[in-house]
Design a protein around this motif. Structure first.
Motif, PDB file in Angstrom:
ATOM      1  N   MET A  20      27.257  15.799 -20.457  1.00  0.00           N
ATOM      2  CA  MET A  20      26.558  15.028 -19.432  1.00  0.00           C
ATOM      3  C   MET A  20      27.004  13.571 -19.409  1.00  0.00           C
ATOM      4  O   MET A  20      27.244  13.006 -18.342  1.00  0.00           O
ATOM      5  CB  MET A  20      25.046  15.113 -19.672  1.00  0.00           C
ATOM      6  CG  MET A  20      24.445  16.478 -19.404  1.00  0.00           C
ATOM      7  SD  MET A  20      22.696  16.575 -19.879  1.00  0.00           S
ATOM      8  CE  MET A  20      21.960  15.329 -18.819  1.00  0.00           C
TER       9      MET A  20
ATOM     10  N   ALA B 161      28.767  11.421 -16.421  1.00  0.00           N
ATOM     11  CA  ALA B 161      28.071  10.227 -15.929  1.00  0.00           C
ATOM     12  C   ALA B 161      28.985   9.008 -15.948  1.00  0.00           C
ATOM     13  O   ALA B 161      28.855   8.112 -15.101  1.00  0.00           O
ATOM     14  CB  ALA B 161      26.826   9.961 -16.767  1.00  0.00           C
TER      15      ALA B 161
ATOM     16  N   PHE C 204      25.761  12.320  -8.174  1.00  0.00           N
ATOM     17  CA  PHE C 204      25.987  13.181  -9.337  1.00  0.00           C
ATOM     18  C   PHE C 204      25.925  12.379 -10.633  1.00  0.00           C
ATOM     19  O   PHE C 204      25.309  12.817 -11.615  1.00  0.00           O
ATOM     20  CB  PHE C 204      27.324  13.903  -9.207  1.00  0.00           C
ATOM     21  CG  PHE C 204      27.339  14.927  -8.118  1.00  0.00           C
ATOM     22  CD1 PHE C 204      26.741  16.161  -8.287  1.00  0.00           C
ATOM     23  CD2 PHE C 204      27.911  14.640  -6.887  1.00  0.00           C
ATOM     24  CE1 PHE C 204      26.721  17.101  -7.273  1.00  0.00           C
ATOM     25  CE2 PHE C 204      27.898  15.575  -5.863  1.00  0.00           C
ATOM     26  CZ  PHE C 204      27.300  16.803  -6.057  1.00  0.00           C
ATOM     27  N   THR C 205      26.552  11.221 -10.663  1.00  0.00           N
ATOM     28  CA  THR C 205      26.514  10.428 -11.891  1.00  0.00           C
ATOM     29  C   THR C 205      25.118   9.839 -12.119  1.00  0.00           C
ATOM     30  O   THR C 205      24.662   9.736 -13.253  1.00  0.00           O
ATOM     31  CB  THR C 205      27.555   9.305 -11.847  1.00  0.00           C
ATOM     32  OG1 THR C 205      27.365   8.493 -10.680  1.00  0.00           O
ATOM     33  CG2 THR C 205      28.966   9.881 -11.821  1.00  0.00           C
TER      34      THR C 205
ATOM     35  N   THR D 166      22.180  11.175 -11.310  1.00  0.00           N
ATOM     36  CA  THR D 166      21.249  12.163 -11.867  1.00  0.00           C
ATOM     37  C   THR D 166      21.459  12.340 -13.360  1.00  0.00           C
ATOM     38  O   THR D 166      20.510  12.616 -14.102  1.00  0.00           O
ATOM     39  CB  THR D 166      21.413  13.532 -11.176  1.00  0.00           C
ATOM     40  OG1 THR D 166      22.758  13.988 -11.314  1.00  0.00           O
ATOM     41  CG2 THR D 166      21.019  13.473  -9.712  1.00  0.00           C
ATOM     42  N   LEU D 167      22.696  12.168 -13.820  1.00  0.00           N
ATOM     43  CA  LEU D 167      22.984  12.320 -15.245  1.00  0.00           C
ATOM     44  C   LEU D 167      22.591  11.083 -16.040  1.00  0.00           C
ATOM     45  O   LEU D 167      22.067  11.187 -17.149  1.00  0.00           O
ATOM     46  CB  LEU D 167      24.466  12.643 -15.440  1.00  0.00           C
ATOM     47  CG  LEU D 167      24.890  13.999 -14.857  1.00  0.00           C
ATOM     48  CD1 LEU D 167      26.404  14.130 -14.840  1.00  0.00           C
ATOM     49  CD2 LEU D 167      24.262  15.146 -15.624  1.00  0.00           C
TER      50      LEU D 167
ATOM     51  N   ARG E   8      22.584  13.100 -24.101  1.00  0.00           N
ATOM     52  CA  ARG E   8      23.603  13.257 -23.063  1.00  0.00           C
ATOM     53  C   ARG E   8      24.984  13.522 -23.649  1.00  0.00           C
ATOM     54  O   ARG E   8      25.809  14.196 -23.032  1.00  0.00           O
ATOM     55  CB  ARG E   8      23.642  12.018 -22.151  1.00  0.00           C
ATOM     56  CG  ARG E   8      22.413  11.855 -21.279  1.00  0.00           C
ATOM     57  CD  ARG E   8      22.654  10.878 -20.138  1.00  0.00           C
ATOM     58  NE  ARG E   8      22.994   9.548 -20.572  1.00  0.00           N
ATOM     59  CZ  ARG E   8      22.119   8.558 -20.714  1.00  0.00           C
ATOM     60  NH1 ARG E   8      20.828   8.767 -20.478  1.00  0.00           N
ATOM     61  NH2 ARG E   8      22.511   7.356 -21.093  1.00  0.00           N
TER      62      ARG E   8
ATOM     63  N   LEU F 157      26.787  20.484 -19.045  1.00  0.00           N
ATOM     64  CA  LEU F 157      26.312  20.704 -17.682  1.00  0.00           C
ATOM     65  C   LEU F 157      25.798  22.123 -17.488  1.00  0.00           C
ATOM     66  O   LEU F 157      24.795  22.348 -16.813  1.00  0.00           O
ATOM     67  CB  LEU F 157      27.422  20.414 -16.678  1.00  0.00           C
ATOM     68  CG  LEU F 157      27.936  18.977 -16.613  1.00  0.00           C
ATOM     69  CD1 LEU F 157      28.906  18.828 -15.448  1.00  0.00           C
ATOM     70  CD2 LEU F 157      26.802  17.970 -16.487  1.00  0.00           C
TER      71      LEU F 157
ATOM     72  N   ASN G  69      22.505  22.333 -19.043  1.00  0.00           N
ATOM     73  CA  ASN G  69      21.545  21.505 -18.326  1.00  0.00           C
ATOM     74  C   ASN G  69      20.940  22.228 -17.135  1.00  0.00           C
ATOM     75  O   ASN G  69      19.725  22.159 -16.899  1.00  0.00           O
ATOM     76  CB  ASN G  69      22.224  20.206 -17.884  1.00  0.00           C
ATOM     77  CG  ASN G  69      21.274  19.290 -17.140  1.00  0.00           C
ATOM     78  OD1 ASN G  69      21.233  19.293 -15.917  1.00  0.00           O
ATOM     79  ND2 ASN G  69      20.518  18.509 -17.878  1.00  0.00           N
TER      80      ASN G  69
ATOM     81  N   ASP H 179      17.473  17.083 -13.492  1.00  0.00           N
ATOM     82  CA  ASP H 179      17.856  16.099 -12.483  1.00  0.00           C
ATOM     83  C   ASP H 179      19.159  16.498 -11.787  1.00  0.00           C
ATOM     84  O   ASP H 179      19.244  16.481 -10.561  1.00  0.00           O
ATOM     85  CB  ASP H 179      18.042  14.721 -13.135  1.00  0.00           C
ATOM     86  CG  ASP H 179      16.773  14.194 -13.762  1.00  0.00           C
ATOM     87  OD1 ASP H 179      15.887  13.766 -13.010  1.00  0.00           O
ATOM     88  OD2 ASP H 179      16.663  14.209 -15.000  1.00  0.00           O
ATOM     89  N   PHE H 180      20.178  16.846 -12.561  1.00  0.00           N
ATOM     90  CA  PHE H 180      21.500  17.167 -12.024  1.00  0.00           C
ATOM     91  C   PHE H 180      21.432  18.291 -10.995  1.00  0.00           C
ATOM     92  O   PHE H 180      22.154  18.292  -9.994  1.00  0.00           O
ATOM     93  CB  PHE H 180      22.419  17.550 -13.186  1.00  0.00           C
ATOM     94  CG  PHE H 180      23.856  17.783 -12.812  1.00  0.00           C
ATOM     95  CD1 PHE H 180      24.601  16.802 -12.189  1.00  0.00           C
ATOM     96  CD2 PHE H 180      24.468  18.990 -13.116  1.00  0.00           C
ATOM     97  CE1 PHE H 180      25.943  17.014 -11.860  1.00  0.00           C
ATOM     98  CE2 PHE H 180      25.795  19.211 -12.794  1.00  0.00           C
ATOM     99  CZ  PHE H 180      26.543  18.218 -12.169  1.00  0.00           C
TER     100      PHE H 180
END
Length: 332
Positions: A73, A77, A89-90, A92-93, A102, A107, A110, A164-165
């Motif tokens: 993650m 990010a 995308f970044t 949310t991470l 992280r 991913l 996640n 989140d992702f």
């Protein structure tokens, strides 16, 4: 923790073969190991896939973005190219978990993480249809519901999907690439997770010997005008009370494309298509953004403790859209 067997295959084929009855996949382990310590999950065997080759890469092509399932993650990010062309995308991470988690979490793991519902994670509560089908739901039976779902729940379960992702993925029509005994198959991300209905214990459409190897997302003009806004009890390391992953593409002041997904409010990753319908083809304004926010929650079914999520979520959607509009304007 229950004793378990352990295997660390060096190929996807070997991993599939090792996933027999009672076995689970181990990737980053940040959810699996935690739940095993709590004895919520008690697998007979763990198949550690961290040695599988070529599953940690992120490829940004002309038409698609491909995320390897074992990409960390934090590494994603930190991807500057991704942050420029698809910031949602970044973001949310960056807003998920702590830096330590992280750097450990993947991913693939996640997107498959389990709910943080306290009645699921604490085995002292005997009523949990997700953990023990048919036992009931402590949240629905007079429990605390401030962090529970107001969209997609059922009479058997109102547990909230915590990630989140996933909201960025569902907003931008991602696909999950899976390998199993029958070979490769692609699953639209919107179809990966299963609504609780009568059997909340079944959370995804994955087969018992299938392994997620990648996530692919078609590139879209709305990615550049994208943003993730997350409301939570504290600024860091907290799950969303309500969040929104949004993207806008503009032709002048007119919305040519809109993407809206909701987090912290639903039992699965949630695409707010009613909000998108409000936006597409309309002249953007603050009032339009607020109308879209209200539309996103028109079908919400809250319990007493979760009713606050409706006005909060609508405001989060509107705020996210306002920032996305500014980003889309800069790109235009």
């Amino acid at each position: 923790m229950k004793n378990f067997a352990y295997a660390k295959p060096s190929s996807v084929e070997d991993a599939i073969a090792a996933l027999g009855d009672g076995a689970d996949v181990l990737a980053g382990g940040t959810t699996m190991v935690d739940l095993m310590k709590l004895e919520v999950m008690t697998p007979d065997a763990l198949v550690d896939i961290t040695a599988l080759p070529d599953l940690s890469e992120v490829t940004i092509g002309d038409g698609r973005i491909r995320f390897g399932a074992l990409a960390k993650m934090q590494a994603v990010a930190d991807n500057a190219e991704l942050a420029r062309m698809a910031p949602v995308f970044t973001e949310t991470l960056w807003m998920a978990a702590s830096p330590q988690l992280r750097w450990a979490a993947t991913l693939g793991g996640n997107i498959l993480q389990r709910t943080r519902c306290p009645y699921f994670r604490d085995t002292h509560y005997l009523q949990c249809n997700k953990r023990d089908p048919g036992s009931g739901c402590a949240a629905l039976d007079g429990g605390r519901t401030n962090m529970h779902a107001i969209l997609g729940g059922s009479e058997a379960c109102v547990a909230m999907y915590p990630g989140d992702f996933a909201q960025a993925l569902i907003a931008f029509d991602a696909e999950v690439v899976v390998e199993g005994p029958s070979g490769e198959r692609r699953i639209p991300f919107a179809d990966l997770h299963v609504l609780p209905a009568d059997d909340p214990s079944r959370e995804t459409v994955l087969g018992p010997r299938e392994v997620v190897v990648a996530i692919e997302v078609p590139r879209s003009p709305a990615m550049r005008g994208s943003y993730y806004l997350k409301a939570r009890d504290r600024e860091s390391y907290a799950f969303a009370s309500a969040s929104a992953a949004v993207g806008l593409a503009m032709e002048g002041d007119t919305v040519s494309d809109a993407r809206v997904a909701l987090g912290g409010v639903a039992s699965v990753p949630w695409r707010a298509r009613a909000a998108e319908d409000v936006l597409r083809g309309a002249t953007f304004s603050e009032e339009l953004a607020r109308e879209a926010g209200r539309a996103a929650f028109a079908d919400a079914v809250p319990l007493e403790g979760s009713a606050y999520k409706i006005p909060l979520g609508a405001s989060v959607v509107a705020g996210a859209l306002m920032t996305a509009r500014e980003r889309a304007r800069q790109e235009g």
